[in-house]
Design a protein around this motif. Structure first.
Motif, PDB file in Angstrom:
ATOM      1  N   LEU A  53       0.833  -1.205   0.000  1.00  0.00           N
ATOM      2  CA  LEU A  53       0.000   0.000   0.000  1.00  0.00           C
ATOM      3  C   LEU A  53       0.866   1.253   0.000  1.00  0.00           C
ATOM      4  CD1 LEU A  53      -2.833   1.220   0.154  1.00  0.00           C
ATOM      5  CD2 LEU A  53      -2.695   1.064   2.644  1.00  0.00           C
ATOM      6  N   ARG A  54       1.959   1.208   0.822  1.00  0.00           N
ATOM      7  CA  ARG A  54       2.839   2.382   0.874  1.00  0.00           C
ATOM      8  C   ARG A  54       3.532   2.601  -0.461  1.00  0.00           C
ATOM      9  NH1 ARG A  54       7.646   2.095   5.041  1.00  0.00           N
ATOM     10  NH2 ARG A  54       8.404   0.689   3.413  1.00  0.00           N
ATOM     11  N   ARG A  55       3.967   1.504  -1.045  1.00  0.00           N
ATOM     12  CA  ARG A  55       4.629   1.639  -2.340  1.00  0.00           C
ATOM     13  C   ARG A  55       3.672   2.186  -3.419  1.00  0.00           C
ATOM     14  NH1 ARG A  55       7.976  -4.084  -2.521  1.00  0.00           N
ATOM     15  NH2 ARG A  55       9.579  -3.501  -0.952  1.00  0.00           N
ATOM     16  N   ALA A  56       2.426   1.697  -3.353  1.00  0.00           N
ATOM     17  CA  ALA A  56       1.433   2.193  -4.322  1.00  0.00           C
ATOM     18  C   ALA A  56       1.164   3.675  -4.128  1.00  0.00           C
ATOM     19  CB  ALA A  56       0.135   1.404  -4.180  1.00  0.00           C
ATOM     20  N   ARG A  57       1.089   4.075  -2.811  1.00  0.00           N
ATOM     21  CA  ARG A  57       0.867   5.488  -2.534  1.00  0.00           C
ATOM     22  C   ARG A  57       2.033   6.338  -3.011  1.00  0.00           C
ATOM     23  NH1 ARG A  57      -0.069   4.947   2.417  1.00  0.00           N
ATOM     24  NH2 ARG A  57       2.012   5.472   3.238  1.00  0.00           N
ATOM     25  N   ASP A  58       3.219   5.808  -2.863  1.00  0.00           N
ATOM     26  CA  ASP A  58       4.391   6.560  -3.319  1.00  0.00           C
ATOM     27  C   ASP A  58       4.400   6.693  -4.848  1.00  0.00           C
ATOM     28  OD1 ASP A  58       5.210   6.842  -0.718  1.00  0.00           O
ATOM     29  OD2 ASP A  58       6.625   5.140  -0.769  1.00  0.00           O
ATOM     30  N   ARG A  59       4.056   5.591  -5.475  1.00  0.00           N
ATOM     31  CA  ARG A  59       4.018   5.668  -6.948  1.00  0.00           C
ATOM     32  C   ARG A  59       2.926   6.638  -7.422  1.00  0.00           C
ATOM     33  NH1 ARG A  59       5.117   0.002  -6.559  1.00  0.00           N
ATOM     34  NH2 ARG A  59       2.877  -0.456  -6.734  1.00  0.00           N
ATOM     35  N   TRP A  60       1.778   6.619  -6.750  1.00  0.00           N
ATOM     36  CA  TRP A  60       0.670   7.532  -7.115  1.00  0.00           C
ATOM     37  C   TRP A  60       1.105   8.992  -6.963  1.00  0.00           C
ATOM     38  CZ3 TRP A  60      -3.904   7.797  -9.416  1.00  0.00           C
ATOM     39  CH2 TRP A  60      -4.731   8.883  -9.146  1.00  0.00           C
ATOM     40  N   ARG A  61       1.814   9.285  -5.821  1.00  0.00           N
ATOM     41  CA  ARG A  61       2.256  10.655  -5.591  1.00  0.00           C
ATOM     42  C   ARG A  61       3.349  11.072  -6.580  1.00  0.00           C
ATOM     43  NH1 ARG A  61       2.643  10.456   1.062  1.00  0.00           N
ATOM     44  NH2 ARG A  61       0.378  10.569   1.447  1.00  0.00           N
ATOM     45  N   ARG A 103      -2.800  11.765 -12.666  1.00  0.00           N
ATOM     46  CA  ARG A 103      -3.628  11.346 -11.536  1.00  0.00           C
ATOM     47  C   ARG A 103      -5.105  11.716 -11.754  1.00  0.00           C
ATOM     48  NH1 ARG A 103      -0.861  13.670  -6.297  1.00  0.00           N
ATOM     49  NH2 ARG A 103       0.188  15.071  -7.729  1.00  0.00           N
TER      50      ARG A 103
END
Length: 720
Positions: free
Chosen positions: A24-32, A39
């Motif tokens: 989840l953290r990695r996905a959030r980082d990629r999204w940001r 986006r």
């Protein structure tokens, strides 16, 4: 210190997150890390997918109420769905299904519903709802459907123009349907102005040809201007397994003896753009067929035409047109379009051989009478007298419905009396202003150019005629009436300018004002009876005995002119100066009842024996003229000759027929200029007192007696 135990390395590190948290953290980082526009786009896609998924799962049934409210407000008609309702993406095309749907009609319509259906099931291309002017429907199923298409009595509004009920009615635009299945479906159409009503039924059956999945059969009946007609046809939809398949159309419409057949292919069931069709039309009168378009054209004799038909943009194009009407051929192309929502016809047409009988209906003669009786069919009887001028009215209401640009040429016209060829006409109709300009043709070696304007924008209709005859060989022009081409060098030229009121040729001429002038420049003319026409028997006999019978008459100049006032033409003047005689005509004729009352007199320039020197009368009517050679004056002189013969000798009897040769030679300047009677002069320059005063009086002074005036009023004007 030695007692202190060392801390294991692992004990000094914080606890590691679980695997899900890491992802989840990695996905959030990629999204940001994504750019903001990317986006936003992904959010939109996500929302659309969510909407698609919700609609797909629920079939969009929860939108039923909103659909009814929004569509009712947009169409300004009550929209209801009585049964099941579905609206969702399946998977990309929009699936719309409604049971018991109805769209209310306008208050003035004769039916309560514009549209109703027990079932409507359609696939709609979503992008066509946003882009383009027409919706695309790959599939449509209708069961128990009925559509009411109706024009208001003033033809300003119709039931299918949605939105503001006071909005002016627009032409119908159908959605582009590729394939359809119809069961128990009907369409009702009413147009009070065109007096057109029709009811058509549609049914879909399984196609016999394996290349096609279904066959939409249609049949119907109707009336047009009180005349019944039938429709019958079919539309074969291609099998979905056949790539590149097209819909095959067969349609036959019949109204009495008028038959229209259309065959060919369509890209879609209602998709006419790029269609490849063939049209065959035949019947007793082409105008009956054009009545269905609300277009007024002249009547014709029996016709049969074929043409290729396709639709390109807003135009219906009829190309490779060929066929016959009556005894004449026709070829070319024409286009039907609706610029600014107004019907426009544009055509280029050509005829190789045109029978003069087929010209008659174009100026108002009954084509059926002409077909049965030939040229005699142009003559009718009105109040016991023959009438030649056509009196078929211009269809004013019909020509208000459309505009036209037509170019028409004719190579040869079969006419029994006068050779006519190379005719060309440009017709333009612009909001009830009809012009034939130019209208030209070659006639007997000469050329006729015309400009005719018929203004029906106001009442009564106003028609202006301007017809010009270029110098034409007299021998060719009058060959049918006994003029010999050999020895005839004289020419004829003329012009007619008149303006009249009325919606028929007869009425416009019966009220016309203007002038008609035919000019004869210097030349010779030979005709076996030309000297008799000059009432100079002495000259005729002298030439016969001297074996110079075919010596031509030398014309110095001549003018045959009429001033037209309120439909009555008065000689103004008739004056022909030859080498030996001066011929003068007086009187006139009437366009009102087509009667003739003219008198011609020829006086010799030198003394001549056996000169009648008495008027030759021309009477009767246009259709049946009569010539009275033995006039009362000549009879009186014959009586005098008989008396002298009794009391004297036969030679003395000739004194009663002596022409003293006092005719006044004409000054050719005013004659060749087409001047009126008041401007005519003798060769010596004195005003002529023998050509009348531009009235219908037949005496030299041009005044006429009260009895003559009363008789002419009775004859010309119909005053009793």
């Amino acid at each position: 210190m030695a007692d202190v135990e060392p801390v294991p390395p692992s004990a000094s590190k914080p606890a590691q997150p679980s695997g899900a948290a890491v992802h989840l953290r990695r996905a959030r980082d990629r999204w940001r890390a994504l750019p903001l526009p990317a986006r936003i786009l992904l959010w939109i896609i996500g929302i659309l997918f969510a909407v698609w998924l919700i609609l797909f799962i629920t079939k969009g049934r929860f939108l039923k109420g909103a659909f009814e409210r929004i569509l009712s407000a947009r169409l300004e008609r009550q929209v209801e769905v009585g049964g099941d309702f579905q609206l969702y993406f399946a998977p990309i095309a929009i699936k719309f299904r409604a049971e018991g749907m109805r769209i209310a009609n306008l208050p003035w319509a004769s039916q309560p519903d514009l549209f109703r259906a027990d079932l409507i099931d359609a696939r709609i291309a979503p992008l066509s709802l946003i882009f383009g002017s027409r919706y695309r429907i790959p599939w449509l199923e209708l069961r128990g459907a009925a559509a009411d298409l109706e024009w208001s009595r003033d033809r300003q509004h119709n039931t299918w123009t949605l939105g503001d009920p006071d909005r002016k009615g627009e032409p119908m635009t159908l959605p582009l349907v590729r394939r359809a299945l119809l069961a128990g479906t009907t369409m009702r159409y009413r147009d009070p102005v065109l007096m057109l009503s029709t009811d058509i039924g549609f049914e879909t059956v399984k196609a016999q040809d394996t290349r096609f999945a279904s066959d939409v059969r249609l049949s119907g009946t109707g009336t047009m201007r009180g005349k019944p007609f039938t429709l019958k046809g079919g539309l074969l939809s291609p099998n979905a397994t056949v790539t590149g398949g097209k819909n095959s159309l067969v349609l036959r419409a019949q109204a009495g003896a008028t038959v229209l057949e259309i065959t060919g292919t369509l890209p879609g069931a209602t998709e006419l753009e790029g269609s490849d069709l063939r049209v065959v039309a035949q019947g007793p009168n082409l105008s009956h067929l054009f009545d269905f378009l609300g277009v007024a054209i002249p009547g014709t004799r029996h016709y049969r035409f074929t043409a290729a038909l396709t639709k390109a943009g807003e135009e219906w194009r009829f190309t490779h047109l060929k066929g016959r009407f009556g005894a004449s051929d026709l070829a070319g192309r024409f286009t039907v379009s609706l610029p600014n929502n107004r019907l426009l016809l544009d055509a280029d047409l050509a005829t190789q051989r045109l029978d003069v009988i087929d010209v008659g209906p174009f100026i108002g003669y009954d084509p059926q009478r002409l077909d049965v009786q030939g040229g005699a069919g142009a003559i009718t009887t009105v109040q016991g007298t023959p009438r030649l001028l056509p009196d078929a009215p211009l269809r004013i209401e019909a020509i208000r419905n459309f505009d036209a640009n037509v170019r028409y040429s004719v190579k040869t016209i079969r006419a029994p009396n006068v050779p006519i060829a190379n005719a060309a006409m440009t017709l333009k109709l612009d909001h009830s202003l009809l012009t034939l300009s130019p209208l030209t043709f070659d006639m007997a070696g000469g050329h006729v150019a015309s400009d005719i304007e018929i203004n029906a924008r106001n009442q009564p209709v106003r028609t202006s005629y301007d017809v010009r005859l270029a110098p034409t060989p007299m021998g060719t022009l009058l060959a049918r009436w006994g003029v010999e081409q050999s020895g005839t060098t004289g020419m004829v030229k003329g012009r007619m300018q008149m303006t009249g009121l009325g919606d028929t040729v007869h009425d416009s001429l019966a009220t016309a004002n203007g002038r008609i002038a035919v000019i004869l420049p210097a030349g010779s003319m030979w005709a076996r009876n030309v000297q008799l026409s000059e009432i100079d028997v002495g000259t005729f006999i002298t030439k016969m005995f001297e074996k110079k019978l075919k010596d031509p008459v030398q014309i110095n100049c001549g003018l045959i002119a009429f001033t037209v006032r309120d439909g009555v033409a008065a000689a103004d003047p008739i004056l022909i100066d030859t080498r030996k005689n001066v011929m003068i005509g007086r009187g006139g004729f009437s366009f009102r009842n087509e009667s003739l009352d003219l008198a011609f007199r020829a006086d010799g320039k030198k003394i001549s024996l056996f000169s009648g020197q008495s008027p030759v009368g021309i009477g009767g009517y246009f259709a049946r003229p009569s010539i009275n050679v033995i006039s009362p004056d000549l009879i009186a002189r014959g009586g005098a000759a008989a008396a002298l013969g009794i009391v004297a000798t036969p030679i003395a009897a000739t004194l009663a027929f002596v022409d003293v040769g006092d005719a006044k030679a004409a000054a050719c300047g005013p004659v060749l200029a087409g001047a009126d009677a008041a401007a005519q002069r003798t060769r010596g320059g004195k005003p002529r007192d023998d050509v009348g005063r531009g009235t219908t009086a037949k005496d030299e002074a041009g005044k006429g007696s009260k009895a003559e005036k009363k008789a002419q009023d009775k004859k010309f004007l119909g005053i009793f």
